[in-house]
Write a protein that holds these residues in place. Structure first.
Motif, PDB file in Angstrom:
ATOM      1  N   THR A   1       0.855  -1.192   0.000  1.00  0.00           N
ATOM      2  CA  THR A   1       0.000   0.000   0.000  1.00  0.00           C
ATOM      3  C   THR A   1       0.889   1.239   0.000  1.00  0.00           C
ATOM      4  N   ILE A   2       0.456   2.260  -0.693  1.00  0.00           N
ATOM      5  CA  ILE A   2       1.245   3.487  -0.818  1.00  0.00           C
ATOM      6  C   ILE A   2       0.516   4.611  -0.099  1.00  0.00           C
ATOM      7  N   ASP A   3       1.205   5.257   0.829  1.00  0.00           N
ATOM      8  CA  ASP A   3       0.621   6.300   1.663  1.00  0.00           C
ATOM      9  C   ASP A   3       0.951   7.671   1.075  1.00  0.00           C
ATOM     10  N   ASP A   4      -0.049   8.360   0.539  1.00  0.00           N
ATOM     11  CA  ASP A   4       0.190   9.654  -0.103  1.00  0.00           C
ATOM     12  C   ASP A   4       0.748  10.681   0.874  1.00  0.00           C
ATOM     13  N   SER A   5       0.283  10.653   2.124  1.00  0.00           N
ATOM     14  CA  SER A   5       0.752  11.657   3.080  1.00  0.00           C
ATOM     15  C   SER A   5       2.238  11.498   3.350  1.00  0.00           C
ATOM     16  N   VAL A   6       2.716  10.260   3.356  1.00  0.00           N
ATOM     17  CA  VAL A   6       4.151  10.020   3.545  1.00  0.00           C
ATOM     18  C   VAL A   6       4.933  10.565   2.360  1.00  0.00           C
ATOM     19  N   LEU A   7       4.481  10.261   1.159  1.00  0.00           N
ATOM     20  CA  LEU A   7       5.187  10.724  -0.041  1.00  0.00           C
ATOM     21  C   LEU A   7       5.209  12.251  -0.114  1.00  0.00           C
ATOM     22  N   LYS A   8       4.106  12.883   0.255  1.00  0.00           N
ATOM     23  CA  LYS A   8       4.075  14.347   0.259  1.00  0.00           C
ATOM     24  C   LYS A   8       5.080  14.902   1.252  1.00  0.00           C
ATOM     25  N   GLY A   9       5.160  14.261   2.428  1.00  0.00           N
ATOM     26  CA  GLY A   9       6.069  14.749   3.457  1.00  0.00           C
ATOM     27  C   GLY A   9       7.529  14.571   3.097  1.00  0.00           C
ATOM     28  N   ILE A  10       7.883  13.429   2.503  1.00  0.00           N
ATOM     29  CA  ILE A  10       9.286  13.151   2.174  1.00  0.00           C
ATOM     30  C   ILE A  10       9.721  13.915   0.926  1.00  0.00           C
ATOM     31  N   PHE A  11       8.918  13.819  -0.129  1.00  0.00           N
ATOM     32  CA  PHE A  11       9.350  14.304  -1.435  1.00  0.00           C
ATOM     33  C   PHE A  11       8.773  15.667  -1.799  1.00  0.00           C
ATOM     34  N   GLY A  12       7.829  16.155  -1.003  1.00  0.00           N
ATOM     35  CA  GLY A  12       7.251  17.463  -1.282  1.00  0.00           C
ATOM     36  C   GLY A  12       6.505  17.520  -2.589  1.00  0.00           C
ATOM     37  N   VAL A  13       5.761  16.458  -2.931  1.00  0.00           N
ATOM     38  CA  VAL A  13       5.081  16.398  -4.220  1.00  0.00           C
ATOM     39  C   VAL A  13       3.563  16.415  -4.035  1.00  0.00           C
ATOM     40  N   THR A  14       2.889  16.926  -5.038  1.00  0.00           N
ATOM     41  CA  THR A  14       1.422  16.910  -5.094  1.00  0.00           C
ATOM     42  C   THR A  14       1.017  16.727  -6.559  1.00  0.00           C
ATOM     43  N   GLY A  15      -0.272  16.530  -6.777  1.00  0.00           N
ATOM     44  CA  GLY A  15      -0.801  16.504  -8.134  1.00  0.00           C
ATOM     45  C   GLY A  15      -0.139  15.499  -9.040  1.00  0.00           C
ATOM     46  N   ARG A  16       0.287  15.945 -10.219  1.00  0.00           N
ATOM     47  CA  ARG A  16       0.860  15.048 -11.215  1.00  0.00           C
ATOM     48  C   ARG A  16       2.152  14.415 -10.732  1.00  0.00           C
ATOM     49  N   GLU A  17       2.995  15.188 -10.026  1.00  0.00           N
ATOM     50  CA  GLU A  17       4.248  14.631  -9.514  1.00  0.00           C
ATOM     51  C   GLU A  17       3.987  13.501  -8.518  1.00  0.00           C
ATOM     52  N   LEU A  18       2.958  13.665  -7.682  1.00  0.00           N
ATOM     53  CA  LEU A  18       2.600  12.624  -6.731  1.00  0.00           C
ATOM     54  C   LEU A  18       2.147  11.368  -7.470  1.00  0.00           C
ATOM     55  N   ALA A  19       1.341  11.533  -8.503  1.00  0.00           N
ATOM     56  CA  ALA A  19       0.871  10.392  -9.287  1.00  0.00           C
ATOM     57  C   ALA A  19       2.035   9.664  -9.959  1.00  0.00           C
ATOM     58  N   GLU A  20       3.004  10.435 -10.479  1.00  0.00           N
ATOM     59  CA  GLU A  20       4.177   9.830 -11.114  1.00  0.00           C
ATOM     60  C   GLU A  20       5.011   9.046 -10.098  1.00  0.00           C
ATOM     61  N   LEU A  21       5.139   9.609  -8.901  1.00  0.00           N
ATOM     62  CA  LEU A  21       5.915   8.937  -7.856  1.00  0.00           C
ATOM     63  C   LEU A  21       5.224   7.646  -7.418  1.00  0.00           C
ATOM     64  N   ARG A  22       3.900   7.704  -7.263  1.00  0.00           N
ATOM     65  CA  ARG A  22       3.147   6.495  -6.904  1.00  0.00           C
ATOM     66  C   ARG A  22       3.350   5.410  -7.966  1.00  0.00           C
ATOM     67  N   SER A  23       3.329   5.814  -9.212  1.00  0.00           N
ATOM     68  CA  SER A  23       3.519   4.859 -10.302  1.00  0.00           C
ATOM     69  C   SER A  23       4.925   4.259 -10.269  1.00  0.00           C
ATOM     70  N   ALA A  24       5.926   5.104  -9.987  1.00  0.00           N
ATOM     71  CA  ALA A  24       7.307   4.621  -9.936  1.00  0.00           C
ATOM     72  C   ALA A  24       7.482   3.585  -8.822  1.00  0.00           C
ATOM     73  N   ILE A  25       6.852   3.828  -7.666  1.00  0.00           N
ATOM     74  CA  ILE A  25       6.958   2.884  -6.550  1.00  0.00           C
ATOM     75  C   ILE A  25       6.218   1.593  -6.880  1.00  0.00           C
ATOM     76  N   SER A  26       5.043   1.703  -7.496  1.00  0.00           N
ATOM     77  CA  SER A  26       4.252   0.519  -7.869  1.00  0.00           C
ATOM     78  C   SER A  26       5.014  -0.381  -8.828  1.00  0.00           C
ATOM     79  N   ASN A  27       5.859   0.217  -9.669  1.00  0.00           N
ATOM     80  CA  ASN A  27       6.573  -0.543 -10.693  1.00  0.00           C
ATOM     81  C   ASN A  27       7.953  -1.006 -10.251  1.00  0.00           C
TER      82      ASN A  27
END
Length: 531
Positions: free
Chosen positions: A474-500
């Motif tokens: 499972t991917i936690d958006d709040s964690v990714l936002k806190g670590i990488f400072g991403v939102t919107g499209r960048e957050l979606a790209e990061l989620r995809s990178a982790i999933s793959n």
């Protein structure tokens, strides 16, 4: 011209290849017949490789440059670091030997990887030479003393793999530069993501860089899955420059430490504060809900047990006896006596410290205990508490203009079992350990395990220099936002990178991109395969 001995690559499979020679030399020198109770002497991986290299250079036959160039260098970037050549100040000697043996056939000493191939080639030749019984005797007394250790603090620049898309661009973790705030590492990855291998690579790197210097980085590894302490994986220990004497199995023998603090020469108020902390910890081990009376009674029992012991470290048995002595006559047992009785019955710890926790390396075998049970929690809690006590007595860490000394890593695999209850020693070690050269590596299955709102407000991500994200269920958006400072499209790209992500791959924050606000805020790393 001078040769560059920094970060030379080993031959593919070289360390595994020389292990039979290591066993043969140890057997011939009877290094494994140590007196009962003493640590078994052993040859380190660097020592056996150095013996092989010296044996190779001792042979006077002409060298064949074509054979040297055919030497397959490590695909996993296993290295001969400069510390390998500095022991006993022999770097100049090795340079002279290379130039002596190759003076007639090497024209371009700046050819990439030529020095790496020469060293690997000579070590391989030396291994085959020494495996012949008739050639071994003259090498039996190769020095393994501590004299001549490098007095420089090693730069702990760990090469853990390479960046995705560029096999030549090595990925590193700089642990002890003066510019690095701390050396804390947290790893989040589901089962099968490659966490154990990543932990092994990190240990192998900091041990290889430091174990033969005057500033060795030791470690304490809590092995919840039993992988590192499995006899079938005994060869792993060689990668860490340790042997089986580092393995501690509390099922087989009590851990060689007293888990309680020493209050001799200290004030009563310090003991009172400790009794309150210990009361909370003992209750948390088995999720005991304490009434006010039970809490007061346990705290008083801790103080009484210390009083009876002249403030020297107590035992669980003495604490249990003191607690039972305070129970009303109508009560003989309660939930606290149940927890203490388990600890007494299982005899997890010795009655005194029989070895130094920081000056040695240890792997504690925990796979036979329920991972979220009171015994496993007690082992980790009390050993980390002891680390904090030692921290208070340490001299300040050594420093230079460029680096600081790292003394010790505490490594907790499956750390989510230790994040689920109030664990003040763990948090204190993370907060203040850096000032004395103590650092920590936590590995868990779910990135959400480290979130502040899951840990009483303690933010593990904010306190870690290197959050390393592997494959997640499972991917936690709040964690990714806190670590990488991403939102919107960048957050979606990061989620995809982790999933793959595939086995042995991870995502790390790109500090330069964050500072310059250009490019992707993360990089993908393919971790070297070690185990």
């Amino acid at each position: 011209m001078k040769l560059n001995f920094d970060d030379l690559r080993q031959a593919e499979g070289l360390l595994d290849m020389v292990m039979p020679l290591k066993d043969k030399i140890e057997e011939r020198l009877r290094l494994k017949n140590a007196p009962e109770g003493n640590k078994l002497p052993t040859l380190t991986g660097n020592q056996i490789l150095r013996i092989c290299m010296i044996a190779g250079f001792s042979m006077t036959e002409p060298r064949n440059l074509a054979e040297v160039r055919e030497t397959q260098l490590s695909r996993q970037n296993n290295r001969f670091y400069s510390t390998f050549f500095n022991r006993n100040n022999t770097k100049a000697l090795f340079e002279a030997l290379i130039k002596l043996r190759y003076k007639d056939i090497i024209e371009d000493w700046e050819e990439p990887r030529i020095a790496s191939r020469i060293i690997a080639y000579e070590a391989t030749r030396g291994f085959h030479y020494l495996m012949d019984e008739s050639n071994l005797n003259s090498f039996l007394f190769a020095s393994s003393s501590g004299r001549g250790l490098s007095r420089s603090i090693p730069a702990l620049d760990l090469i853990i793999g390479h960046y995705d898309g560029d096999d030549e661009m090595e990925a590193d973790l700089n642990l002890n530069s003066r510019a690095v705030p701390n050396a804390q590492i947290i790893i989040a990855g589901s089962t099968g993501s490659g966490k154990s291998n990543l932990i092994s690579v990190i240990i192998q790197q900091f041990r290889t860089l430091s174990s033969e210097t005057a500033y060795p980085v030791n470690f304490l590894l809590f092995d919840y899955k039993g992988e590192f302490s499995d006899p079938a994986n005994r060869r792993w220990l060689t990668y860490f420059d340790i042997d089986a004497s580092a393995l501690l199995d509390p099922m087989d023998k009590p851990l060689p430490f007293n888990p309680f603090r020493d209050f001799r020469g200290k004030s009563q108020s310090e003991l009172n504060i400790y009794s309150t902390e210990l009361t909370s910890a003992l209750a948390a081990l088995d999720n005991v809900v304490l009434s006010a009376k039970m809490s007061s009674r346990l705290s008083e029992a801790i103080i009484k047990a210390y009083a009876h012991n002249q403030k020297a470290p107590i035992t669980f048995e003495k604490l249990l006896n003191a607690y039972r002595g305070l129970l009303p006559k109508a009560e003989t047992e309660d939930s606290i006596t149940a927890v203490l009785s388990q600890l007494v019955r299982n005899h997890l710890f010795d009655t005194e410290d029989r070895t130094n926790l920081i000056k040695n390396c240890f792997i504690v075998k925990l796979d036979k205990y329920p991972k979220d049970g009171p015994l496993a929690k007690a082992i980790v809690y009390f050993l980390i508490s002891k680390l904090n006590d030692i921290y208070q007595t340490l001299e300040p860490q050594a420093t230079t203009d460029d680096v600081v000394e790292i003394r010790h890593f505490t490594i907790i695999d499956e750390a989510h079992y230790m994040l689920s209850f109030e664990n003040k020693p763990l948090r204190e070690l993370i907060r203040v350990g850096r000032n004395k050269g103590l650092s920590i590596i936590l590995a868990t299955q779910d990135m959400a395990s480290y979130r502040a709102n899951n840990n009483g407000g303690f933010d593990f991500y904010a306190n870690a220099q290197y959050p390393l994200i592997m494959k997640q269920q499972t991917i936690d958006d709040s964690v990714l936002k806190g670590i990488f400072g991403v939102t919107g499209r960048e957050l979606a790209e990061l989620r995809s990178a982790i999933s793959n992500l595939q086995l042995g791959e991870l995502i790390i924050k790109d500090q330069n991109a964050a500072i310059l606000d250009i490019g992707k805020p993360y990089k993908k790393i393919k971790v070297n395969r070690l185990i």
